[in-house]
Design a protein around this motif. Structure first.
Motif, PDB file in Angstrom:
ATOM      1  N   THR A  30     -44.589  43.011 -42.297  1.00  0.00           N
ATOM      2  CA  THR A  30     -45.377  42.242 -41.133  1.00  0.00           C
ATOM      3  C   THR A  30     -44.820  40.595 -41.518  1.00  0.00           C
ATOM      4  N   ALA A  31     -45.070  39.531 -40.788  1.00  0.00           N
ATOM      5  CA  ALA A  31     -45.517  38.386 -41.057  1.00  0.00           C
ATOM      6  C   ALA A  31     -44.732  38.108 -39.696  1.00  0.00           C
ATOM      7  N   VAL A  32     -44.571  36.410 -40.099  1.00  0.00           N
ATOM      8  CA  VAL A  32     -44.286  35.531 -39.065  1.00  0.00           C
ATOM      9  C   VAL A  32     -42.837  35.134 -39.262  1.00  0.00           C
ATOM     10  N   TYR A  33     -41.455  36.055 -38.735  1.00  0.00           N
ATOM     11  CA  TYR A  33     -40.559  35.603 -39.207  1.00  0.00           C
ATOM     12  C   TYR A  33     -40.149  33.491 -38.997  1.00  0.00           C
ATOM     13  N   TYR A  34     -39.608  33.146 -39.582  1.00  0.00           N
ATOM     14  CA  TYR A  34     -39.048  31.802 -39.147  1.00  0.00           C
ATOM     15  C   TYR A  34     -37.401  31.802 -39.254  1.00  0.00           C
ATOM     16  N   CYS A  35     -36.982  30.741 -37.943  1.00  0.00           N
ATOM     17  CA  CYS A  35     -35.487  30.866 -38.388  1.00  0.00           C
ATOM     18  C   CYS A  35     -35.110  29.330 -38.930  1.00  0.00           C
ATOM     19  N   ALA A  36     -34.101  29.089 -39.837  1.00  0.00           N
ATOM     20  CA  ALA A  36     -34.328  27.866 -40.796  1.00  0.00           C
ATOM     21  C   ALA A  36     -32.596  27.459 -40.545  1.00  0.00           C
ATOM     22  N   ALA A  37     -32.304  26.373 -40.231  1.00  0.00           N
ATOM     23  CA  ALA A  37     -30.869  25.669 -40.106  1.00  0.00           C
ATOM     24  C   ALA A  37     -30.936  24.550 -41.127  1.00  0.00           C
ATOM     25  N   GLY A  38     -29.859  24.901 -42.520  1.00  0.00           N
ATOM     26  CA  GLY A  38     -29.619  23.514 -43.540  1.00  0.00           C
ATOM     27  C   GLY A  38     -27.886  23.621 -43.590  1.00  0.00           C
ATOM     28  N   LYS A  39     -27.688  22.004 -43.690  1.00  0.00           N
ATOM     29  CA  LYS A  39     -26.350  21.396 -43.718  1.00  0.00           C
ATOM     30  C   LYS A  39     -25.875  21.994 -45.194  1.00  0.00           C
ATOM     31  N   LEU A  40     -24.475  22.497 -44.778  1.00  0.00           N
ATOM     32  CA  LEU A  40     -24.188  23.322 -45.790  1.00  0.00           C
ATOM     33  C   LEU A  40     -23.132  21.809 -46.834  1.00  0.00           C
ATOM     34  N   PRO A  41     -22.856  22.165 -48.330  1.00  0.00           N
ATOM     35  CA  PRO A  41     -23.889  23.256 -49.162  1.00  0.00           C
ATOM     36  C   PRO A  41     -25.452  23.161 -49.422  1.00  0.00           C
TER      37      PRO A  41
END
Length: 120
Positions: free
Chosen positions: A87-98
């Motif tokens: 149980t939690a708030v789920y976050y999506c994230a994006a990061g430039k590789l690498p």
């Protein structure tokens, strides 16, 4: 890059949910995509990431699966055998590789979060 999560909700222990994260922008494939979660009073926790290879947090290995569809600019998190401690708030994230996918400071963009509650 804008990220919009969906798919959260209330589920019983042992159940499943699939989270989705839709990203804007044309360079989706050049980003690592990660899922993090945060429960009340706890620090943000790494859940899973996809950036060439797939990575999972120890607490979700064998139960959660991350996948991505670059043609749809969408990343998914399939969550099976859910436990109350998920149980939690789920976050999506994006990061430039690498980047170091387990480190939330390395990500550049975040969604608004979606609540997942596992309870009977």
């Amino acid at each position: 890059v804008q990220l919009v999560e969906s798919g959260g909700g209330l589920v019983q222990p042992g159940g499943s949910l699939r989270l989705s994260c839709a990203a804007s922008g044309r360079t989706f494939s050049s980003y690592a995509m990660g899922w993090f979660r945060q429960a009340p009073g706890k620090e943000r926790e790494f859940v899973a990431a996809s950036g060439g290879s797939k990575f999972y947090g120890d607490s979700v290995k064998g139960r959660f699966t991350i996948s991505r569809d670059n043609a749809k600019n969408t990343v998914y998190l399939q969550m099976n055998s859910l436990k109350p401690e998920d149980t939690a708030v789920y976050y999506c994230a994006a990061g430039k590789l690498p980047l170091i996918v387990t480190r939330h400071h390395d990500y550049d963009y975040w969604g608004q979060g979606t609540q997942v509650t596992v309870s009977s």
